[in-house]
Enzyme design. Structure first.
Site: not given
Length: 420
Positions: A13, A115-116
């Site tokens: 993350d 973003d993960e």
């Protein structure tokens, strides 16, 4: 303790992704002030104070600034707040660089959002050592080579790995194995459990459930009667049980991509409107191709000088990410929509996205489709290497209009030692 059949899943993350990526970019082009170390946010335009907060720095958080609130509200909390506009082109570059680095540690990666992502480390111990040491190596490499920080959570399934990555931030590695649930997960407020939102939290509080441990040790039949199938899900999650499979894909799960621009003048002629639509289509289709996707629906939106908003869309026979094909559709939509009003705002949005791996063609498709695909790829390659201004359509010469509007402020991104 883990048994020999346990999977090892990592959840990676990016910390305050949009802000961190912009800060890493700024650092590479020689800007000394680090956005992460001052009160700063990503969202809206600094000069107009419009928009909402998409990401915030830790110093901004100390002023009580929250993601999702308006820029004006954030400014009222901190008068010296620095606001930077979103730069989705940069974000995609950073995402791709992150995935490329992670693929050195496992071919099994599942992208959860820009973003993960999840990385299946099962069986990789013989190459990279135990998962905790490997996670620290990955975290440190990301910071050293890409310039931003991540949290990495490690466990036996996606749920627990994601919960682990939410522990103390930034730039940390945490584990949450089944034998750690009681000590690490159960003391947390119940709203910190994945899939427990504000409404569910309030309902749980009303029946005396305040922590994840309270939920795990509550009466299952009571939870089921009050929350139905969602109750079954969150009850299982409180015990760390997650039956979901990992779908290995590198595609960013966008629902749509769009680009809009408010002009400093009113448009009242068709040819200028076409050029603006082309400029917006150039940036939007490029983002689609960078995400390895194509669209089945094209929409345009117009706002008149009287602030009336008009929109129109079309479902395509075959999905596409071709700039020329999408542009032709936007022109047709504009001709059907425009009533001669003065226009101040244009928007192009592409939706119903699917992978561009396979395309089912029809007899109505253009016969030069492959040629257009090669042309787009060649132009993308040149722009990626030399900047967006390296290739420009002649129609924009002496027009006073930008050939690519919005979203790609990082067109002159330096190579340096970075992989971004």
């Amino acid at each position: 303790m883990l048994n020999k059949n346990s999977k090892i899943i990592m959840h990676i993350d990016v910390n305050s992704a949009f802000l961190s990526w912009q800060a890493a970019y700024n650092k590479q082009i020689g800007i000394e002030v680090d956005l992460r170390e001052i009160p700063s946010v990503v969202g809206g335009r600094q000069e107009t104070r419009h928009g909402i907060v998409l990401a915030k720095s830790i110093p901004a958080k100390k002023f009580g600034i929250k993601t999702g609130e308006s820029i004006m509200e954030a400014r009222s909390k901190c008068k010296d707040l620095v606001v930077v506009p979103p730069n989705y082109g940069l974000y995609i570059k950073c995402h791709n660089a992150l995935i490329s680095l992670l693929q050195e540690y496992s071919p099994k990666i599942s992208v959860f959002s820009i973003d993960e992502c999840f990385l299946d480390f099962t069986g990789m111990e013989e190459h990279f050592g135990n998962p905790i040491e490997a996670a620290h190596e990955i975290k440190d490499r990301i910071y050293r080579e890409l310039g931003f920080t991540v949290n990495i959570g490690i466990s036996v399934n996606k749920l627990l790995a994601k919960q682990a990555s939410e522990f103390q931030k930034p730039n940390k590695v945490h584990t949450l194995f089944p034998n750690e649930i009681k000590d690490k997960l159960w003391p947390l407020p119940v709203e910190e459990l994945f899939m427990v939102g504000l409404k569910t939290k309030k309902k749980l509080n009303k029946i005396g459930i305040y922590t994840i441990g309270d939920l795990a040790n509550s009466d299952y039949n009571l939870i089921l009667s009050k929350f139905k199938s969602h109750g079954r899900l969150i009850y299982r999650y409180a015990w760390g049980i997650d039956y979901s499979n990992i779908k290995y894909t590198n595609y960013i799960p966008f629902k749509s991509v769009g680009n809009g621009s408010t002009l400093s003048f009113d448009v009242n002629d068709r040819q200028t409107a076409y050029k603006i639509l082309l400029s917006l289509t150039e940036t939007t289709t490029r983002r689609l191709r960078q995400a390895n996707m194509q669209c089945s629906v094209v929409s345009i939106g117009l706002k008149t000088s009287e602030f009336s908003y008009l929109s129109h869309q079309k479902k395509l026979l075959s999905p596409t990410n071709s700039t020329n094909e999408v542009y032709e559709v936007t022109k047709a939509l504009f001709d059907e929509l425009w009533d001669g009003s003065y226009i101040r705002y244009f928007n192009v949005r592409l939706s119903e996205l699917i992978s561009d791996d396979i395309t089912q063609l029809t007899i109505f498709d253009r016969n030069d489709r492959q040629k257009l695909e090669k042309l787009d790829r060649a132009v993308d390659f040149i722009r990626d290497k030399y900047g967006d201004k390296a290739v420009m359509r002649a129609t924009f010469l002496h027009s006073g209009l930008k050939s690519m509007v919005g979203g790609f402020g990082a067109e002159e991104y330096p190579v340096m030692t970075s992989m971004l």
